[in-house]
Design a protein around this motif. Sequence first.
Motif, PDB file in Angstrom:
ATOM      1  N   UNK A 170       0.814  -1.210   0.000  1.00 57.90           N
ATOM      2  CA  UNK A 170       0.000   0.000   0.000  1.00 57.90           C
ATOM      3  C   UNK A 170       0.846   1.258   0.000  1.00 57.90           C
ATOM      4  N   UNK A 171       2.013   1.206  -0.613  1.00 56.56           N
ATOM      5  CA  UNK A 171       2.889   2.365  -0.695  1.00 56.56           C
ATOM      6  C   UNK A 171       3.781   2.559   0.520  1.00 56.56           C
ATOM      7  N   UNK A 172       3.615   1.719   1.550  1.00 56.40           N
ATOM      8  CA  UNK A 172       4.399   1.837   2.779  1.00 56.40           C
ATOM      9  C   UNK A 172       5.510   0.786   2.762  1.00 56.40           C
ATOM     10  N   UNK A 213       4.114  -4.481  -3.784  1.00 54.26           N
ATOM     11  CA  UNK A 213       5.060  -4.361  -4.881  1.00 54.26           C
ATOM     12  C   UNK A 213       6.487  -4.419  -4.359  1.00 54.26           C
ATOM     13  N   UNK A 214       7.335  -4.963  -5.206  1.00 54.28           N
ATOM     14  CA  UNK A 214       8.753  -5.041  -4.929  1.00 54.28           C
ATOM     15  C   UNK A 214       9.454  -4.143  -5.935  1.00 54.28           C
ATOM     16  N   UNK A 215      10.127  -3.119  -5.424  1.00 57.85           N
ATOM     17  CA  UNK A 215      10.878  -2.193  -6.282  1.00 57.85           C
ATOM     18  C   UNK A 215      12.344  -2.602  -6.235  1.00 57.85           C
ATOM     19  N   UNK A 261       4.790  -6.238  -9.396  1.00 57.59           N
ATOM     20  CA  UNK A 261       3.490  -6.103  -8.737  1.00 57.59           C
ATOM     21  C   UNK A 261       2.954  -7.490  -8.439  1.00 57.59           C
ATOM     22  N   UNK A 262       2.727  -7.758  -7.164  1.00 62.41           N
ATOM     23  CA  UNK A 262       2.286  -9.077  -6.739  1.00 62.41           C
ATOM     24  C   UNK A 262       0.762  -9.132  -6.773  1.00 62.41           C
ATOM     25  N   UNK A 263       0.234  -9.518  -7.913  1.00 65.13           N
ATOM     26  CA  UNK A 263      -1.205  -9.577  -8.110  1.00 65.13           C
ATOM     27  C   UNK A 263      -1.691 -11.016  -8.002  1.00 65.13           C
TER      28      UNK A 263
END
Length: 162
Positions: A53-55, A76-78, A90-92
């Motif tokens: 969630x962006x955190x 997500x993994x950046x 993006x882990x969908x």
Amino acid sequence: MSDLQWDEVKDFFDPGLVGALPDVFVPDASADDWQTVFDMVKARGWQWEFRLGGVMSPMPLATEALVRSADAELAELRVWPVPGVLVIFRLVVAEEIDFDIDLRELQGQAGVDILCGFLAEIGRELKKPVLMTPEGGNRAHPVLGYDPVLNRVVLLANPLFR
């Protein structure tokens, strides 16, 4: 020597033609494949951030990151495989490893070499194809990708934009 040459692929690296964030994916994946990617990122010493969630948060096990309710925050993994080049996984769903890479960061032969190297590293580790389509494109028609049989990145479409 790179798998591909700038002159033959520059149309597929043009953000104005294919979008700045082409769709890159590994089909027929599993949670184990996601875990392999997580482990590979750490083993290679690449800079990374895991976000829910962006955190920013510690990187969980892939099975934990993939098991979320439909309304859960995006995981997500950046990853920065080289300085100045960001890849966002993006882990969908477990069944497809999906990521974006910004073509504006990959111009010229150096950019082609970085992309080919990254796709090949993922593909070799997973022993699976890694495919790229234009942003929002038809996944049945990739333009380039890592071929595990040939063990290199190959052009899968003819540049038609000239």
